[in-house]
Design an enzyme around this catalytic site. Structure first.
Site, short mmCIF file in Angstrom:
data_model
loop_
_atom_site.label_atom_id
_atom_site.label_comp_id
_atom_site.label_asym_id
_atom_site.label_seq_id
_atom_site.Cartn_x
_atom_site.Cartn_y
_atom_site.Cartn_z
N CYS A 62 -75.38 8.67 1.02
CA CYS A 62 -76.50 9.61 1.06
C CYS A 62 -77.86 8.96 1.31
O CYS A 62 -78.14 8.54 2.42
CB CYS A 62 -76.49 10.47 -0.19
SG CYS A 62 -77.38 12.01 0.06
N HIS B 74 -70.85 12.07 -2.05
CA HIS B 74 -71.41 11.50 -3.27
C HIS B 74 -70.44 11.26 -4.40
O HIS B 74 -69.30 11.68 -4.34
CB HIS B 74 -72.37 12.54 -3.86
CG HIS B 74 -73.76 12.31 -3.49
ND1 HIS B 74 -74.44 11.19 -3.85
CD2 HIS B 74 -74.61 13.07 -2.79
CE1 HIS B 74 -75.67 11.28 -3.38
NE2 HIS B 74 -75.79 12.41 -2.74
#
Ligand code: GLN
Length: 250
Positions: free
Chosen positions: A94, A195
Protein backbone atom coordinates in the site's frame (compact mmCIF):
# COMPACT_ATOMS: atom_id res chain seq x y z
CA UNK A 1 20.49 -22.47 11.22
CA UNK A 2 21.24 -20.41 8.15
CA UNK A 3 20.50 -16.73 8.76
CA UNK A 4 18.54 -14.45 6.42
CA UNK A 5 18.66 -10.69 6.92
CA UNK A 6 15.46 -8.68 6.44
CA UNK A 7 15.48 -4.89 6.30
CA UNK A 8 12.14 -3.55 7.58
CA UNK A 9 11.89 0.00 6.25
CA UNK A 10 10.38 2.62 8.58
CA UNK A 11 8.34 0.15 10.69
CA UNK A 12 7.29 2.84 13.17
CA UNK A 13 5.57 4.90 10.50
CA UNK A 14 4.41 2.38 7.92
CA UNK A 15 2.45 -0.29 9.78
CA UNK A 16 -1.23 0.31 9.13
CA UNK A 17 -3.55 -2.73 9.55
CA UNK A 18 -0.72 -4.50 11.36
CA UNK A 19 1.26 -5.02 8.16
CA UNK A 20 4.03 -6.13 10.55
CA UNK A 21 2.17 -9.46 10.74
CA UNK A 22 3.61 -10.36 7.36
CA UNK A 23 7.04 -10.50 8.97
CA UNK A 24 5.76 -12.86 11.69
CA UNK A 25 4.55 -15.26 8.99
CA UNK A 26 7.84 -15.08 7.10
CA UNK A 27 9.80 -15.71 10.31
CA UNK A 28 7.74 -18.76 11.25
CA UNK A 29 7.75 -20.29 7.78
CA UNK A 30 11.51 -19.69 7.54
CA UNK A 31 12.17 -21.28 10.95
CA UNK A 32 10.12 -24.37 10.03
CA UNK A 33 12.52 -24.83 7.08
CA UNK A 34 15.67 -24.28 9.13
CA UNK A 35 16.30 -20.59 8.39
CA UNK A 36 16.51 -17.86 11.00
CA UNK A 37 15.07 -14.52 9.95
CA UNK A 38 17.03 -11.64 11.42
CA UNK A 39 14.74 -8.62 11.05
CA UNK A 40 16.28 -5.17 11.48
CA UNK A 41 14.53 -1.84 11.31
CA UNK A 42 15.87 0.63 8.76
CA UNK A 43 15.03 4.30 9.25
CA UNK A 44 16.34 7.70 8.17
CA UNK A 45 20.02 7.64 7.27
CA UNK A 46 20.27 3.86 7.57
CA UNK A 47 23.44 2.30 6.27
CA UNK A 48 22.63 -0.41 3.78
CA UNK A 49 25.64 -2.38 2.64
CA UNK A 50 25.69 -4.14 -0.72
CA UNK A 51 24.51 -7.79 -0.60
CA UNK A 52 23.83 -7.57 3.14
CA UNK A 53 20.02 -7.82 3.11
CA UNK A 54 18.17 -10.73 1.51
CA UNK A 55 14.72 -9.13 1.70
CA UNK A 56 13.31 -5.65 2.21
CA UNK A 57 9.83 -5.01 3.55
CA UNK A 58 7.77 -1.79 3.56
CA UNK A 59 4.28 -1.63 5.04
CA UNK A 60 1.42 0.77 4.45
CA UNK A 61 0.65 4.13 5.98
CA UNK A 62 -1.65 7.05 5.65
CA UNK A 63 -0.77 10.16 3.67
CA UNK A 64 0.46 11.91 6.81
CA UNK A 65 2.92 9.17 7.80
CA UNK A 66 4.02 8.75 4.20
CA UNK A 67 4.77 12.47 3.90
CA UNK A 68 6.85 12.35 7.09
CA UNK A 69 9.21 9.65 5.86
CA UNK A 70 9.07 9.87 2.03
CA UNK A 71 12.18 12.11 1.65
CA UNK A 72 14.22 9.92 4.03
CA UNK A 73 13.10 6.76 2.24
CA UNK A 74 13.87 8.31 -1.16
CA UNK A 75 17.36 9.19 0.13
CA UNK A 76 17.99 5.45 0.52
CA UNK A 77 17.17 4.93 -3.19
CA UNK A 78 20.76 4.39 -4.44
CA UNK A 79 21.41 1.69 -1.83
CA UNK A 80 18.02 0.05 -2.42
CA UNK A 81 18.58 0.01 -6.19
CA UNK A 82 21.99 -1.56 -5.67
CA UNK A 83 20.48 -4.20 -3.39
CA UNK A 84 17.77 -4.95 -5.96
CA UNK A 85 20.36 -5.25 -8.76
CA UNK A 86 22.27 -7.64 -6.49
CA UNK A 87 19.20 -9.90 -6.28
CA UNK A 88 17.56 -8.92 -2.98
CA UNK A 89 13.80 -9.50 -2.77
CA UNK A 90 11.26 -6.78 -1.92
CA UNK A 91 7.70 -6.76 -0.61
CA UNK A 92 5.94 -3.39 -0.41
CA UNK A 93 2.36 -2.90 0.75
CA UNK A 94 0.00 0.00 0.00
CA UNK A 95 1.69 3.23 1.15
CA UNK A 96 5.05 1.46 0.86
CA UNK A 97 4.08 0.23 -2.61
CA UNK A 98 3.28 3.79 -3.67
CA UNK A 99 6.64 5.01 -2.34
CA UNK A 100 8.65 2.35 -4.17
CA UNK A 101 7.32 3.96 -7.37
CA UNK A 102 8.53 7.28 -8.74
CA UNK A 103 6.21 9.56 -6.72
CA UNK A 104 2.91 9.80 -4.89
CA UNK A 105 0.86 12.96 -5.42
CA UNK A 106 -1.30 13.14 -2.30
CA UNK A 107 -4.73 14.68 -1.59
CA UNK A 108 -3.22 18.13 -1.04
CA UNK A 109 -1.52 17.99 -4.45
CA UNK A 110 1.92 17.72 -2.81
CA UNK A 111 4.28 15.31 -4.48
CA UNK A 112 6.02 12.79 -2.24
CA UNK A 113 9.26 11.50 -3.77
CA UNK A 114 9.56 7.76 -4.33
CA UNK A 115 12.43 5.28 -4.54
CA UNK A 116 11.83 4.68 -8.27
CA UNK A 117 12.37 0.94 -8.01
CA UNK A 118 8.94 0.02 -9.40
CA UNK A 119 7.91 1.40 -12.84
CA UNK A 120 4.85 3.37 -11.73
CA UNK A 121 3.48 6.53 -10.16
CA UNK A 122 0.44 7.22 -7.99
CA UNK A 123 -2.01 10.11 -7.82
CA UNK A 124 -4.62 10.42 -5.05
CA UNK A 125 -8.21 10.42 -6.25
CA UNK A 126 -11.31 11.74 -4.51
CA UNK A 127 -12.91 8.36 -3.71
CA UNK A 128 -11.34 5.69 -1.58
CA UNK A 129 -11.19 2.17 -2.91
CA UNK A 130 -12.09 -0.06 0.01
CA UNK A 131 -12.99 -3.73 0.16
CA UNK A 132 -11.93 -7.31 -0.20
CA UNK A 133 -9.89 -8.26 -3.24
CA UNK A 134 -9.25 -11.44 -5.17
CA UNK A 135 -6.47 -11.65 -7.74
CA UNK A 136 -5.18 -14.21 -10.15
CA UNK A 137 -1.39 -14.26 -10.37
CA UNK A 138 1.12 -16.05 -12.56
CA UNK A 139 4.54 -15.32 -11.07
CA UNK A 140 5.99 -18.35 -12.80
CA UNK A 141 4.82 -19.01 -16.35
CA UNK A 142 2.04 -21.61 -16.38
CA UNK A 143 1.55 -21.61 -12.59
CA UNK A 144 -1.66 -19.72 -11.74
CA UNK A 145 -2.53 -18.96 -8.13
CA UNK A 146 -4.97 -16.69 -6.35
CA UNK A 147 -4.24 -13.98 -3.79
CA UNK A 148 -6.92 -12.78 -1.40
CA UNK A 149 -6.71 -9.61 0.66
CA UNK A 150 -8.15 -6.27 1.65
CA UNK A 151 -7.56 -2.86 0.05
CA UNK A 152 -8.12 0.67 1.31
CA UNK A 153 -6.54 3.45 -0.71
CA UNK A 154 -7.33 6.73 -2.40
CA UNK A 155 -4.22 6.59 -4.56
CA UNK A 156 -4.59 5.46 -8.16
CA UNK A 157 -1.47 3.70 -9.31
CA UNK A 158 -0.54 3.88 -12.96
CA UNK A 159 1.95 1.33 -14.23
CA UNK A 160 4.38 2.35 -16.97
CA UNK A 161 3.72 0.96 -20.44
CA UNK A 162 4.70 -2.72 -20.49
CA UNK A 163 5.17 -3.00 -16.70
CA UNK A 164 4.06 -6.31 -15.19
CA UNK A 165 1.21 -6.20 -12.64
CA UNK A 166 1.27 -8.59 -9.68
CA UNK A 167 -2.08 -9.97 -10.76
CA UNK A 168 -5.35 -9.63 -12.61
CA UNK A 169 -8.27 -8.38 -10.53
CA UNK A 170 -11.01 -10.99 -10.20
CA UNK A 171 -12.95 -8.97 -7.59
CA UNK A 172 -12.16 -5.56 -6.14
CA UNK A 173 -10.59 -2.33 -7.42
CA UNK A 174 -6.86 -2.99 -7.77
CA UNK A 175 -4.35 -0.35 -8.85
CA UNK A 176 -6.82 2.25 -10.14
CA UNK A 177 -10.29 0.71 -10.27
CA UNK A 178 -10.28 0.44 -14.04
CA UNK A 179 -7.19 -1.21 -15.52
CA UNK A 180 -8.06 -4.63 -14.09
CA UNK A 181 -4.52 -4.82 -12.73
CA UNK A 182 -3.29 -5.02 -9.16
CA UNK A 183 0.19 -4.43 -7.85
CA UNK A 184 3.45 -4.60 -9.73
CA UNK A 185 6.20 -7.14 -10.04
CA UNK A 186 9.74 -6.61 -11.24
CA UNK A 187 11.95 -9.64 -10.83
CA UNK A 188 12.14 -10.32 -7.11
CA UNK A 189 10.30 -7.11 -6.14
CA UNK A 190 6.58 -7.08 -5.45
CA UNK A 191 4.31 -4.16 -4.63
CA UNK A 192 0.64 -4.54 -3.77
CA UNK A 193 -2.35 -2.79 -2.18
CA UNK A 194 -3.27 -5.97 -0.29
CA UNK A 195 -3.00 -5.26 3.41
CA UNK A 196 -2.78 -6.73 6.85
CA UNK A 197 -3.00 -10.49 6.71
CA UNK A 198 -1.58 -10.71 3.20
CA UNK A 199 0.91 -13.51 3.89
CA UNK A 200 -1.15 -15.32 6.61
CA UNK A 201 -3.89 -16.10 4.10
CA UNK A 202 -1.69 -16.46 1.04
CA UNK A 203 1.07 -18.83 2.19
CA UNK A 204 2.23 -19.51 -1.37
CA UNK A 205 3.31 -15.87 -1.68
CA UNK A 206 5.14 -16.07 1.66
CA UNK A 207 7.04 -19.11 0.40
CA UNK A 208 7.77 -17.47 -2.95
CA UNK A 209 9.32 -14.48 -1.17
CA UNK A 210 11.23 -16.71 1.20
CA UNK A 211 12.61 -18.72 -1.71
CA UNK A 212 13.74 -15.49 -3.45
CA UNK A 213 15.44 -14.29 -0.25
CA UNK A 214 17.22 -17.65 0.13
CA UNK A 215 18.25 -17.50 -3.54
CA UNK A 216 19.85 -14.10 -2.87
CA UNK A 217 21.90 -15.65 -0.06
CA UNK A 218 22.82 -18.98 -1.65
CA UNK A 219 22.59 -18.42 -5.41
CA UNK A 220 19.88 -21.01 -6.02
CA UNK A 221 16.11 -20.92 -5.65
CA UNK A 222 15.37 -23.70 -3.15
CA UNK A 223 12.44 -26.08 -3.30
CA UNK A 224 10.88 -25.49 0.11
CA UNK A 225 9.28 -28.43 1.88
CA UNK A 226 5.48 -28.04 1.89
CA UNK A 227 3.80 -27.23 5.22
CA UNK A 228 0.42 -28.29 6.59
CA UNK A 229 -1.47 -25.18 5.54
CA UNK A 230 -5.08 -26.21 6.30
CA UNK A 231 -5.85 -23.16 8.45
CA UNK A 232 -4.18 -20.84 5.96
CA UNK A 233 -6.18 -22.39 3.10
CA UNK A 234 -9.40 -21.91 5.07
CA UNK A 235 -8.51 -18.26 5.69
CA UNK A 236 -7.82 -17.84 1.99
CA UNK A 237 -11.15 -19.41 1.06
CA UNK A 238 -13.13 -17.19 3.46
CA UNK A 239 -11.36 -14.10 2.19
CA UNK A 240 -11.81 -15.09 -1.46
CA UNK A 241 -15.54 -15.64 -0.94
CA UNK A 242 -15.85 -12.27 0.75
CA UNK A 243 -14.13 -10.61 -2.19
CA UNK A 244 -16.49 -12.30 -4.61
CA UNK A 245 -19.54 -11.01 -2.73
CA UNK A 246 -18.27 -7.68 -1.36
CA UNK A 247 -15.32 -6.69 -3.53
CA UNK A 248 -15.45 -3.04 -4.57
CA UNK A 249 -16.63 -1.76 -7.90
CA UNK A 250 -17.31 1.81 -9.03
N1 GLN B 1 -2.01 6.97 1.54
C1 GLN B 1 -2.33 5.98 0.62
C2 GLN B 1 -3.72 6.07 0.01
O1 GLN B 1 -4.71 6.31 0.68
C3 GLN B 1 -2.06 4.62 1.22
C4 GLN B 1 -3.05 4.22 2.27
C5 GLN B 1 -2.72 2.95 2.96
O2 GLN B 1 -1.57 2.53 3.12
N2 GLN B 1 -3.79 2.33 3.41
O3 GLN B 1 -3.81 5.94 -1.18
Amino acid sequence: MERLLVGHLFPDYLNIYADRGNIAVLSARAAWRGYELDVRALGAGAEIHPREHDLFYVGGGQDREQALIAPALAALAPALHEAFEGGAAFLAVCGGYQLLGRFYRDQSGAEQPGVGLLPLHTVAGSRRMIGDVLLECELEPGVRRTLAGFENHAGRTILDEGAEPLGRVVSGFGNDGESGHEGCRVGRAIGTYLHGPLLPRNPWLADWLLAQAIAHRTGTVPKLAPLADELEQQAHAVSARRAETRGGRF
